[in-house]
Scaffold this active site. Structure first.
Site, PDB file in Angstrom:
ATOM      1  N   TRP A   1       0.991  -1.173   0.120  1.00 43.78           N
ATOM      2  CA  TRP A   1      -0.039  -0.149   0.016  1.00 43.78           C
ATOM      3  C   TRP A   1       0.906   1.338  -0.046  1.00 43.78           C
ATOM      4  CZ3 TRP A   1      -4.877   1.895   1.103  1.00 43.78           C
ATOM      5  CH2 TRP A   1      -5.025   3.151   1.527  1.00 43.78           C
TER       6      TRP A   1
ATOM      7  N   PHE B   1       4.435   9.418   9.959  1.00 49.82           N
ATOM      8  CA  PHE B   1       3.243   9.896   8.908  1.00 49.82           C
ATOM      9  C   PHE B   1       4.346  10.986   7.996  1.00 49.82           C
ATOM     10  CE2 PHE B   1      -0.990   9.482  11.100  1.00 49.82           C
ATOM     11  CZ  PHE B   1      -0.950   8.042  10.844  1.00 49.82           C
ATOM     12  N   SER B   2       3.548  11.419   7.549  1.00 55.20           N
ATOM     13  CA  SER B   2       3.921  12.584   6.133  1.00 55.20           C
ATOM     14  C   SER B   2       4.927  13.556   6.570  1.00 55.20           C
ATOM     15  CB  SER B   2       2.637  13.080   5.449  1.00 55.20           C
ATOM     16  OG  SER B   2       2.098  12.108   4.661  1.00 55.20           O
TER      17      SER B   2
ATOM     18  N   ASN C   1       0.235   5.773   0.216  1.00 55.46           N
ATOM     19  CA  ASN C   1      -0.584   6.866   0.171  1.00 55.46           C
ATOM     20  C   ASN C   1       0.284   8.214  -0.105  1.00 55.46           C
ATOM     21  OD1 ASN C   1      -1.008   5.945   3.015  1.00 55.46           O
ATOM     22  ND2 ASN C   1      -1.401   8.405   3.183  1.00 55.46           N
ATOM     23  N   ASP C   2       0.175   9.177   0.763  1.00 54.75           N
ATOM     24  CA  ASP C   2       0.812  10.481   0.439  1.00 54.75           C
ATOM     25  C   ASP C   2       2.077  10.266  -0.158  1.00 54.75           C
ATOM     26  OD1 ASP C   2      -1.188  10.801   2.059  1.00 54.75           O
ATOM     27  OD2 ASP C   2      -0.554  11.957   3.563  1.00 54.75           O
TER      28      ASP C   2
ATOM     29  N   GLU D   1      -4.685  19.001   5.935  1.00 50.74           N
ATOM     30  CA  GLU D   1      -3.553  18.198   6.124  1.00 50.74           C
ATOM     31  C   GLU D   1      -2.589  18.464   4.933  1.00 50.74           C
ATOM     32  OE1 GLU D   1      -5.328  14.087   7.698  1.00 50.74           O
ATOM     33  OE2 GLU D   1      -5.597  14.366   5.631  1.00 50.74           O
TER      34      GLU D   1
ATOM     35  N   ARG E   1       0.777  17.602  12.226  1.00 53.46           N
ATOM     36  CA  ARG E   1       1.474  16.580  11.366  1.00 53.46           C
ATOM     37  C   ARG E   1       1.859  17.285  10.130  1.00 53.46           C
ATOM     38  NH1 ARG E   1      -3.677  14.553  12.171  1.00 53.46           N
ATOM     39  NH2 ARG E   1      -5.177  14.574  10.646  1.00 53.46           N
TER      40      ARG E   1
ATOM     41  N   GLN F   1       4.165   7.297   2.086  1.00 61.05           N
ATOM     42  CA  GLN F   1       3.405   6.733   2.913  1.00 61.05           C
ATOM     43  C   GLN F   1       3.260   5.080   2.706  1.00 61.05           C
ATOM     44  OE1 GLN F   1       2.006   8.208   6.428  1.00 61.05           O
ATOM     45  NE2 GLN F   1       3.954   8.901   5.689  1.00 61.05           N
TER      46      GLN F   1
ATOM     47  N   TRP G   1      -9.138   9.018   0.329  1.00 61.76           N
ATOM     48  CA  TRP G   1      -9.431   8.229   1.258  1.00 61.76           C
ATOM     49  C   TRP G   1     -10.966   7.690   0.847  1.00 61.76           C
ATOM     50  CZ3 TRP G   1      -5.959   6.168   3.881  1.00 61.76           C
ATOM     51  CH2 TRP G   1      -4.565   6.875   4.478  1.00 61.76           C
TER      52      TRP G   1
HETATM   53  C1  FRU Z   1      -3.186  12.375   4.616  1.00 60.50           C
HETATM   54  C2  FRU Z   1      -2.620  11.600   5.826  1.00 60.50           C
HETATM   55  C3  FRU Z   1      -1.636  12.695   6.684  1.00 60.50           C
HETATM   56  C4  FRU Z   1      -0.840  11.684   7.487  1.00 60.50           C
HETATM   57  C5  FRU Z   1      -0.835  10.567   6.649  1.00 60.50           C
HETATM   58  C6  FRU Z   1      -1.004   8.889   7.268  1.00 60.50           C
HETATM   59  O1  FRU Z   1      -3.438  11.409   3.509  1.00 60.50           O
HETATM   60  O2  FRU Z   1      -3.914  11.525   6.632  1.00 60.50           O
HETATM   61  O3  FRU Z   1      -2.304  13.477   7.265  1.00 60.50           O
HETATM   62  O4  FRU Z   1       0.451  12.016   7.729  1.00 60.50           O
HETATM   63  O5  FRU Z   1      -2.031  10.678   5.675  1.00 60.50           O
HETATM   64  O6  FRU Z   1      -0.755   8.012   6.494  1.00 60.50           O
END
Ligand code: FRU
Length: 497
Positions: free
Chosen positions: A35, A97-98, A37-38, A221, A166, A54, A304
């Protein structure tokens, strides 16, 4: 230091990536397994561009966040590097996290990320603490600072949330490091906080350049702030946005504020606001300044609200958008695929002013890894009401793009693209027509499409799930349209790697 957790991730991903995966997109970054993400730490380093993300390598689902790592020289060919961070310390044991990255004056690669820690309290409730942590490295291996966390609760304005703190975006101006992080104040309202440091270890709070408005959701975010064409741009990704006309959809959205940032007073004054991307899958964009002075954006090409549904037979979930060059046209943020893609074009095919009304396909215009430009203009019979392109089509599946010049909108619809769930599949957004004329550029790369309207005035990104042999493209209109087409297949081999 390589801890057991990081070592385990590195061994696992190395093994997973050994098997050739023809399913992977050609130009879009994925984790290779698991997986993502960011995008994180998207920045130049020692003559190349690094991108972290991520990452949970072990499943097709979000899990304790690691930082995956790739790098490139041209935004086209990306090399996998070993995972950079694992959640292996007390202060980040529930996730790295990011965050951002920067090349330090002494040549070290600095990462600044959010450490997440969850604790069960005596009353059974869960306390989550987010702090900002530093790691220093050489482009492959990173050491977390013994001083971590380097930005903790004591550097927050009084009463601000330690739970929602964050996503520091990092940059350096001369000898000074800046970090822009997302937070919430004592009344729960989102704010972006700016920090400054001389050494990346000792930080001080510099101010609050901007705060959330009600429409833009309770928390912003992944903020980013940069100069562009004589102004400043503040980007953020909003949790739980309110819908507003056709500009903003509800839920997780991305917002671009164009205005001026005054460093002295640490305030951002907004002059214009717009969605960053109008598609179905786009979140958490991050930018860098390239060695040749271009501001380049990359984002998670997922959202998301619709991200938890891996397609059958795919061994990865999550990909990045194609990197985009940014510029301002007046107060409008425009995006355009990085010019390096042009060197990957092959099999050119073009047609001028073909008459289109009843649905037709044009010989030579098909494929699933494409750069396709269309110029649409009304025929002699007057203005059409809707002109449609169906692509990634086979006997049963297709994805649609429809222009509505009277309404001044463009609609994307992937209802019939094979997506396994009934989440949002349609978006319609404002675009401009000049007497019914419009320019569209479509980048297709197996499991995604990105559309750029009128030279980049709007961009829209979405994933699609039709099998790769769904390659047909059809055009139709309710009244005659004169269509000019320029099509290229895209092949990474066209470029020396
Ligand atoms: C945004 C987020 C960030 C966080 C990360 C966690 O997509 O929610 O705020 O750092 O993803 O994976």
């Amino acid at each position: 230091m390589q801890t057991d957790l990081l070592e385990k991730a590195r061994i696992y991903e190395e093994k997973e990536r050994r098997s050739v995966r023809p399913e992977l997109p050609l130009f879009h970054v994925t984790g290779g397994c698991g997986w993502i993400n960011d995008p994180n730490g998207f920045a130049p380093y020692k003559g190349e561009y690094h991108l972290f993300f991520q990452y949970y390598p072990y499943e097709l689902a979000w899990g304790p966040m690691h930082w995956g790592h790739v790098k490139t020289c041209d935004f086209i060919h990306w090399d996998f590097l070993p995972a950079a961070l694992a959640p292996d310390q007390e202060y980040d044991r529930d996730g790295c996290f990011s965050g951002g990255a920067v090349e330090m004056a002494d040549g070290r690669h600095l990462l600044l990320y959010t450490g997440v820690r969850r604790e069960e309290c005596e009353d059974g409730s869960i306390r989550v603490t987010q702090t900002q942590c530093a790691a220093f490295g050489d482009g492959v291996d990173y050491q977390k600072a013994p001083e971590n966390p380097v930005i903790g609760a004591s550097l927050l304005p009084e009463g601000n949330s330690t739970r929602d703190f964050r996503d520091p975006k990092l940059w350096r101006e001369g000898d000074i490091y800046y970090a822009l992080a997302a937070n919430r104040n004592r009344s729960g309202r989102g704010e972006v906080l700016l920090y400054q440091s001389d050494d990346a270890l000792h930080w001080h709070f510099a101010g609050i350049p901007a705060s959330c408005t009600e429409e833009n959701g309770p928390m912003w975010e992944c903020p980013d702030l940069f100069p562009l064409d004589g102004k400043h741009v503040l980007l953020h990704s909003a949790l739980a946005m309110r819908a507003s006309g056709l500009e903003f959809h509800p839920g997780n959205g991305t917002v671009c504020h164009v205005g001026r940032f005054d460093a002295q007073s640490c305030t951002f004054s907004e002059e214009a606001v717009q969605a960053v991307d109008y598609g179905l899958d786009f979140y958490a964009p991050q930018t860098l300044l390239s060695y040749d002075g271009r501001r380049i954006l990359i984002a998670w090409m997922q959202n998301w609200d619709s991200s938890g549904f891996p397609a059958e037979n795919l061994h990865f979930i999550g990909q990045m958008t194609f990197p985009r060059e940014l510029h301002l046209s007046g107060d409008r943020l425009c995006q355009w695929p990085v010019r390096e893609i042009e060197a990957c074009r092959c099999n050119p095919f073009s047609l001028q002013e073909v008459s289109v009304q009843d649905e037709l396909c044009l010989q030579g215009i098909c494929g699933r890894v494409l750069d396709l430009s269309l110029h649409i203009r009304p025929g002699e019979g007057g203005l059409y009401r809707c002109f449609t392109v169906k692509f990634a089509a086979d006997a049963g599946l297709y994805t649609e793009l429809t222009c509505f010049p009277e309404k001044g909108t463009l609609r994307i619809d992937r209802t019939h693209s094979g997506f396994p769930r009934d989440v949002a599949h349609v978006r319609e957004f404002p675009v401009s027509f000049r007497n019914g004329e419009i320019d569209l550029r479509l980048l297709l790369d197996k499991w995604s499409f990105e559309i750029f309207v009128n030279g980049g005035e709007q961009a829209a990104s979405s994933t699609l799930y039709a099998p790769p042999d769904a390659q047909q493209i059809f055009f139709s209109s309710d009244r005659e349209v004169l269509l000019s087409v320029e099509k290229y297949d895209l092949a990474a081999e066209e470029l020396p790697s």
